[in-house]
Design a protein around this motif. Sequence first.
Motif, PDB file in Angstrom:
ATOM      1  N   GLU A  28      39.341   7.645  28.142  1.00 19.49           N
ATOM      2  CA  GLU A  28      40.477   6.718  27.824  1.00 19.49           C
ATOM      3  C   GLU A  28      41.707   7.224  28.545  1.00 19.49           C
ATOM      4  O   GLU A  28      42.925   6.681  28.521  1.00 19.49           O
ATOM      5  CB  GLU A  28      40.596   6.464  26.426  1.00 19.49           C
ATOM      6  N   GLU A  39      40.531  19.061  17.581  1.00 16.60           N
ATOM      7  CA  GLU A  39      40.154  18.590  16.331  1.00 16.60           C
ATOM      8  C   GLU A  39      39.204  19.668  15.662  1.00 16.60           C
ATOM      9  O   GLU A  39      38.541  20.352  16.513  1.00 16.60           O
ATOM     10  CB  GLU A  39      39.289  17.134  16.395  1.00 16.60           C
ATOM     11  N   LYS A  78      32.112  -4.141  14.499  1.00 16.72           N
ATOM     12  CA  LYS A  78      31.058  -3.624  13.316  1.00 16.72           C
ATOM     13  C   LYS A  78      31.637  -3.671  12.115  1.00 16.72           C
ATOM     14  O   LYS A  78      32.348  -2.603  11.392  1.00 16.72           O
ATOM     15  CB  LYS A  78      30.740  -1.979  13.810  1.00 16.72           C
ATOM     16  N   ARG A  99      42.333   6.496  13.947  1.00 16.38           N
ATOM     17  CA  ARG A  99      41.667   7.083  15.096  1.00 16.38           C
ATOM     18  C   ARG A  99      40.744   8.208  15.076  1.00 16.38           C
ATOM     19  O   ARG A  99      39.793   8.474  15.750  1.00 16.38           O
ATOM     20  CB  ARG A  99      42.925   7.754  16.306  1.00 16.38           C
TER      21      ARG A  99
HETATM   22  C1  FAD Z   1      37.947   3.065  14.612  1.00 10.63           C
HETATM   23  C2  FAD Z   1      37.419   2.910  16.199  1.00 10.63           C
HETATM   24  C3  FAD Z   1      36.392   2.035  16.439  1.00 10.63           C
HETATM   25  C4  FAD Z   1      36.070   2.093  17.627  1.00 10.63           C
HETATM   26  N1  FAD Z   1      35.156   0.726  17.963  1.00 10.63           N
HETATM   27  C5  FAD Z   1      34.587   0.869  19.274  1.00 10.63           C
HETATM   28  C6  FAD Z   1      33.466  -0.081  19.567  1.00 10.63           C
HETATM   29  O1  FAD Z   1      32.998  -0.644  18.786  1.00 10.63           O
HETATM   30  N2  FAD Z   1      33.071   0.009  20.667  1.00 10.63           N
HETATM   31  C7  FAD Z   1      33.508   0.696  21.960  1.00 10.63           C
HETATM   32  O2  FAD Z   1      32.875   0.754  22.840  1.00 10.63           O
HETATM   33  N3  FAD Z   1      34.691   1.446  21.628  1.00 10.63           N
HETATM   34  C8  FAD Z   1      35.010   1.513  20.380  1.00 10.63           C
HETATM   35  N4  FAD Z   1      36.245   2.614  20.030  1.00 10.63           N
HETATM   36  C9  FAD Z   1      36.785   3.455  21.151  1.00 10.63           C
HETATM   37  C10 FAD Z   1      36.037   4.488  21.534  1.00 10.63           C
HETATM   38  O3  FAD Z   1      35.835   5.438  20.527  1.00 10.63           O
HETATM   39  C11 FAD Z   1      36.824   5.289  22.502  1.00 10.63           C
HETATM   40  O4  FAD Z   1      36.700   4.522  23.884  1.00 10.63           O
HETATM   41  C12 FAD Z   1      36.171   6.758  23.152  1.00 10.63           C
HETATM   42  O5  FAD Z   1      36.254   7.571  21.928  1.00 10.63           O
HETATM   43  C13 FAD Z   1      36.893   7.210  24.141  1.00 10.63           C
HETATM   44  O6  FAD Z   1      36.419   8.618  24.596  1.00 10.63           O
HETATM   45  P1  FAD Z   1      37.349   9.709  25.010  1.00 10.63           P
HETATM   46  O7  FAD Z   1      36.793  10.939  25.056  1.00 10.63           O
HETATM   47  O8  FAD Z   1      38.187   9.325  26.088  1.00 10.63           O
HETATM   48  O9  FAD Z   1      38.415  10.003  23.820  1.00 10.63           O
HETATM   49  P2  FAD Z   1      38.416  10.466  22.287  1.00 10.63           P
HETATM   50  O10 FAD Z   1      37.026  10.212  21.568  1.00 10.63           O
HETATM   51  O11 FAD Z   1      39.553   9.871  21.505  1.00 10.63           O
HETATM   52  O12 FAD Z   1      38.584  11.971  22.537  1.00 10.63           O
HETATM   53  C14 FAD Z   1      39.575  12.663  23.010  1.00 10.63           C
HETATM   54  C15 FAD Z   1      39.648  14.046  22.254  1.00 10.63           C
HETATM   55  O13 FAD Z   1      40.668  14.836  23.087  1.00 10.63           O
HETATM   56  C16 FAD Z   1      41.250  15.578  22.101  1.00 10.63           C
HETATM   57  N5  FAD Z   1      42.426  16.135  22.758  1.00 10.63           N
HETATM   58  C17 FAD Z   1      43.620  15.599  23.104  1.00 10.63           C
HETATM   59  N6  FAD Z   1      44.461  16.267  23.538  1.00 10.63           N
HETATM   60  C18 FAD Z   1      43.835  17.380  23.564  1.00 10.63           C
HETATM   61  C19 FAD Z   1      44.302  18.692  23.929  1.00 10.63           C
HETATM   62  N7  FAD Z   1      45.502  18.791  24.360  1.00 10.63           N
HETATM   63  N8  FAD Z   1      43.637  19.800  23.900  1.00 10.63           N
HETATM   64  C20 FAD Z   1      42.399  19.975  23.346  1.00 10.63           C
HETATM   65  N9  FAD Z   1      41.769  18.583  22.811  1.00 10.63           N
HETATM   66  C21 FAD Z   1      42.516  17.482  23.109  1.00 10.63           C
HETATM   67  C22 FAD Z   1      41.610  14.657  20.928  1.00 10.63           C
HETATM   68  O14 FAD Z   1      41.716  15.631  19.769  1.00 10.63           O
HETATM   69  C23 FAD Z   1      40.107  14.091  20.717  1.00 10.63           C
HETATM   70  O15 FAD Z   1      39.305  14.803  19.931  1.00 10.63           O
HETATM   71  C24 FAD Z   1      36.758   2.724  18.900  1.00 10.63           C
HETATM   72  C25 FAD Z   1      37.712   3.556  18.378  1.00 10.63           C
HETATM   73  C26 FAD Z   1      38.142   3.797  17.061  1.00 10.63           C
HETATM   74  C27 FAD Z   1      39.021   4.772  16.808  1.00 10.63           C
END
Ligand code: FAD
Length: 474
Positions: free
Chosen positions: A267, A33, A312, A125
Amino acid sequence: MILIVGNGMAGHRLAQGLRRRNPDLPVTVLGAEPRPAYNRVLLSAVLAGTTTPEALELPDPGVEVRLDARVVGIDTRARRVTLADDETLGYDELVLATGSRATLPPVEGLAGPDGVPAEGVVTFRTVADCERIAELARGGPMAVLGGGLLGVEAARGLAGLGVDVTVVHPVGHLMERQLDPGAGGVLARVLGGVGVGFRLATGATAWQPGRLILSDGSALEVAGLVVTAGVAAQTWLARSAGLRVERGIVVDDRMATSEPGVHAIGECAEHRGRCQGLVGPCWEQADVLADLLTGANPAARYTGSAMITRLKARDVDLAAMGSLDEGPDVEVVRVSDAARGRYGAVAVRDGRIAGAVLLGLPDATGPVIQLHDSGALAPADRFSLLLGRVTPAATDSPAQLPARAVVCRCNGVTKGELVAAWRCGSRDVAALAVGTRATTGCGSCAAVVEGLCHWLDETDPEPEMSPVEQEGAA
Ligand SMILES: Cc1cc2nc3c(=O)[nH]c(=O)nc-3n(C[C@H](O)[C@H](O)[C@H](O)COP(=O)(O)OP(=O)(O)OC[C@H]3O[C@@H](n4cnc5c(N)ncnc54)[C@H](O)[C@@H]3O)c2cc1C
């Protein structure tokens, strides 16, 4: 050098944890991003116009972070990754934290042959998605396809902006993964009261720009369609590098993948057959890996997490945790007051809370979450739980909460961090909010933070931190 792929909530937490545990360790984060890591959990507040994307930015982790840096290949033998612009980077340890991607259901016209959303269709997302949704909503009514947590938050946010919005959900009640039909029905009624329309037990069969055709043959004329119909772990990078992938990148209790020197958290990871969808478990995984990669705690293991979901959405106080599944050894107590938008159910097994749904019952929420998290015995009068009449003595007092207990779930602030901030001079809720961000998400932890303030005020004029608290604050 430790290379983290993904600058989302898990990748950021790991970078921060590595830096705290060993300031000399070389760490680089590569994020696809274009903006710094942000609190994705609070995106619905951006959509609702109550906060800005900048306000969601997470603190600088103090390591090298490269934005707009998408990794497109991994050579595990040479221990190198390739970026989209063909640059390659070496690593000693690689961590995949690539998160999930929103999926589009197989509805005619939703996506082009390349899988890219069709004109007028947007997922929910990223900050970029929020900007696109707001742009579409300026053109007229909106539909939301999918009545899970994200769909409900998106719809509430749009309704709050005065947008005519309808949720289309193929199941008979909202948020069926967290709520029983009673709670789902009361939630729909509450949201109906603030202007959200519903087509429940109805699927979508086709999208034509400006028109969503439903399974009952009717159509919604809308300016745009927000699809919140599920997510899938982002695994193609791992798969193409030959790592073992099922629904997610398969990891063990040390967050190790099938390939030496490669780890996965958040995730994108599948641990014991499960991919996470909530941030708490992603952060716990990041903390375990930070302990292991720095050697701070070689015995650290991730064995699973308690699941608590909070909605939320303005004027809707909803928490769901554990399971309400009935069984011979499970006692389920329910109370419903649909006219006032209140519903509560609590499942008790062996005297402890196995699951709960609390809607419109803010006084009950804090004590029930505390009892659920701590595994303490529930009071014999189960109704008192739902009515919010559990005395502080019957639940864990702030004194008994462990330092690692997460008080503010939106911002991941622990009791230990709050105690540390207090001792650095943040002596009331407002100061603690500035210092730690606690209470600045959905706000539902405000009472607990206030309780902590009272407790510290009475018991802790200038004491030393206990070793446990120091560890939680670290
Ligand atoms: C609108 C919304 C509301 C939510 N509400 C809640 C809530 O109330 N409570 C809760 O517990 N959870 C909630 N969640 C879920 C929570 O946001 C996720 O569980 C959390 O963000 C997961 O973290 P992550 O780092 O695994 O994934 P992400 O936060 O999605 O981060 C992954 C990152 O990796 C990057 N990426 C992917 N592939 C590549 C690549 N090849 N090279 C470089 N970068 C890459 C992506 O661009 C992204 O920035 C919500 C999610 C959303 C979208």
